[in-house]
Motif scaffolding. Structure first.
Motif, PDB file in Angstrom:
ATOM      1  N   GLY A   1     -48.447   8.781  36.261  1.00  0.00           N
ATOM      2  CA  GLY A   1     -48.964   9.981  36.913  1.00  0.00           C
ATOM      3  C   GLY A   1     -48.067  11.160  36.591  1.00  0.00           C
ATOM      4  N   ASN A   2     -48.088  12.120  37.495  1.00  0.00           N
ATOM      5  CA  ASN A   2     -47.222  13.279  37.314  1.00  0.00           C
ATOM      6  C   ASN A   2     -45.777  12.851  37.527  1.00  0.00           C
ATOM      7  OD1 ASN A   2     -49.338  15.019  36.831  1.00  0.00           O
ATOM      8  ND2 ASN A   2     -49.660  15.397  39.017  1.00  0.00           N
ATOM      9  N   PRO A   3     -44.861  13.286  36.687  1.00  0.00           N
ATOM     10  CA  PRO A   3     -43.468  12.846  36.817  1.00  0.00           C
ATOM     11  C   PRO A   3     -42.739  13.580  37.936  1.00  0.00           C
ATOM     12  CG  PRO A   3     -43.669  14.356  34.972  1.00  0.00           C
ATOM     13  CD  PRO A   3     -45.059  14.113  35.496  1.00  0.00           C
ATOM     14  N   ALA A   4     -41.714  12.939  38.448  1.00  0.00           N
ATOM     15  CA  ALA A   4     -40.807  13.559  39.419  1.00  0.00           C
ATOM     16  C   ALA A   4     -39.429  13.588  38.769  1.00  0.00           C
ATOM     17  CB  ALA A   4     -40.773  12.752  40.702  1.00  0.00           C
ATOM     18  N   PHE A   5     -38.651  14.626  39.082  1.00  0.00           N
ATOM     19  CA  PHE A   5     -37.352  14.814  38.460  1.00  0.00           C
ATOM     20  C   PHE A   5     -36.274  14.867  39.516  1.00  0.00           C
ATOM     21  CE2 PHE A   5     -40.516  16.805  35.747  1.00  0.00           C
ATOM     22  CZ  PHE A   5     -40.261  16.204  34.524  1.00  0.00           C
ATOM     23  N   ILE A   6     -35.138  14.255  39.232  1.00  0.00           N
ATOM     24  CA  ILE A   6     -33.972  14.359  40.102  1.00  0.00           C
ATOM     25  C   ILE A   6     -33.058  15.387  39.475  1.00  0.00           C
ATOM     26  CG2 ILE A   6     -32.011  13.160  41.107  1.00  0.00           C
ATOM     27  CD1 ILE A   6     -33.622  10.596  40.970  1.00  0.00           C
ATOM     28  N   LEU A   7     -32.781  16.427  40.210  1.00  0.00           N
ATOM     29  CA  LEU A   7     -31.935  17.506  39.699  1.00  0.00           C
ATOM     30  C   LEU A   7     -30.460  17.136  39.863  1.00  0.00           C
ATOM     31  CD1 LEU A   7     -33.973  20.514  41.134  1.00  0.00           C
ATOM     32  CD2 LEU A   7     -34.063  19.533  38.844  1.00  0.00           C
TER      33      LEU A   7
ATOM     34  N   GLY B   1     -29.013  16.492  43.268  1.00  0.00           N
ATOM     35  CA  GLY B   1     -29.538  15.361  44.029  1.00  0.00           C
ATOM     36  C   GLY B   1     -30.903  15.596  44.624  1.00  0.00           C
ATOM     37  N   THR B   2     -31.467  16.781  44.510  1.00  0.00           N
ATOM     38  CA  THR B   2     -32.794  17.032  45.060  1.00  0.00           C
ATOM     39  C   THR B   2     -33.851  16.518  44.102  1.00  0.00           C
ATOM     40  OG1 THR B   2     -32.868  19.223  44.058  1.00  0.00           O
ATOM     41  CG2 THR B   2     -32.008  19.084  46.305  1.00  0.00           C
ATOM     42  N   VAL B   3     -34.988  16.208  44.653  1.00  0.00           N
ATOM     43  CA  VAL B   3     -36.094  15.676  43.856  1.00  0.00           C
ATOM     44  C   VAL B   3     -37.138  16.763  43.716  1.00  0.00           C
ATOM     45  CG1 VAL B   3     -37.898  13.917  43.727  1.00  0.00           C
ATOM     46  CG2 VAL B   3     -35.669  13.343  44.704  1.00  0.00           C
ATOM     47  N   ARG B   4     -37.551  17.012  42.503  1.00  0.00           N
ATOM     48  CA  ARG B   4     -38.610  17.996  42.251  1.00  0.00           C
ATOM     49  C   ARG B   4     -39.866  17.214  41.868  1.00  0.00           C
ATOM     50  NH1 ARG B   4     -37.660  23.036  38.620  1.00  0.00           N
ATOM     51  NH2 ARG B   4     -36.693  23.690  40.555  1.00  0.00           N
ATOM     52  N   GLY B   5     -40.929  17.437  42.579  1.00  0.00           N
ATOM     53  CA  GLY B   5     -42.174  16.712  42.359  1.00  0.00           C
ATOM     54  C   GLY B   5     -42.311  15.611  43.382  1.00  0.00           C
TER      55      GLY B   5
END
Length: 118
Positions: free
Chosen positions: A90-96, A99-103
């Motif tokens: 699906g749509n990806p999620a990113f860990i910045l 430590g925050t998660v985008r998506g």
């Protein structure tokens, strides 16, 4: 009538050795030229064969490159992935880095065999 020649007078030089030397030099020069010509012709034949072989190898390389391109095309990759039981994500999620998660992370959809993807 006989001619008298003084005892210390030089006689005419012999021409035979000089003529023989000139003939020998000309003959060896022609032989060397013949051998050189034969070597150049042999090199020309080898060059022609190598150019022909290079053309054949270039054609083979092009055919192999086209085959590789057909295997790495997106639709061919998707088809092979499906045969291996892989499903599109699906749509990806990113860990910045902070430590925050985008998506929004979501599990992959179920595989066609009913198994849940890990």
């Amino acid at each position: 009538m006989a001619r008298l020649v003084p005892a210390g007078a030089p006689s005419a030089p012999a021409r035979a050795p000089f003529v023989l030397l000139v003939v020998l030099l000309l003959g060896s020069g022609l032989l060397a030229l013949l051998l050189l010509n034969a070597a150049v012709n042999q090199g020309s034949f080898e060059l022609r064969e190598l150019e022909k072989r290079a053309g054949e190898l270039a054609d083979e390389e092009q055919a192999l490159q086209q085959e590789l391109d057909s295997f790495s095309a997106p639709d061919a990759l998707a088809e092979r992935a499906g045969e291996l039981g892989m499903v599109p994500g699906g749509n990806p999620a990113f860990i910045l880095p902070d430590g925050t998660v985008r998506g929004v992370p979501e599990p992959a959809p179920a595989a066609p065999g009913g198994e849940e993807a890990p």
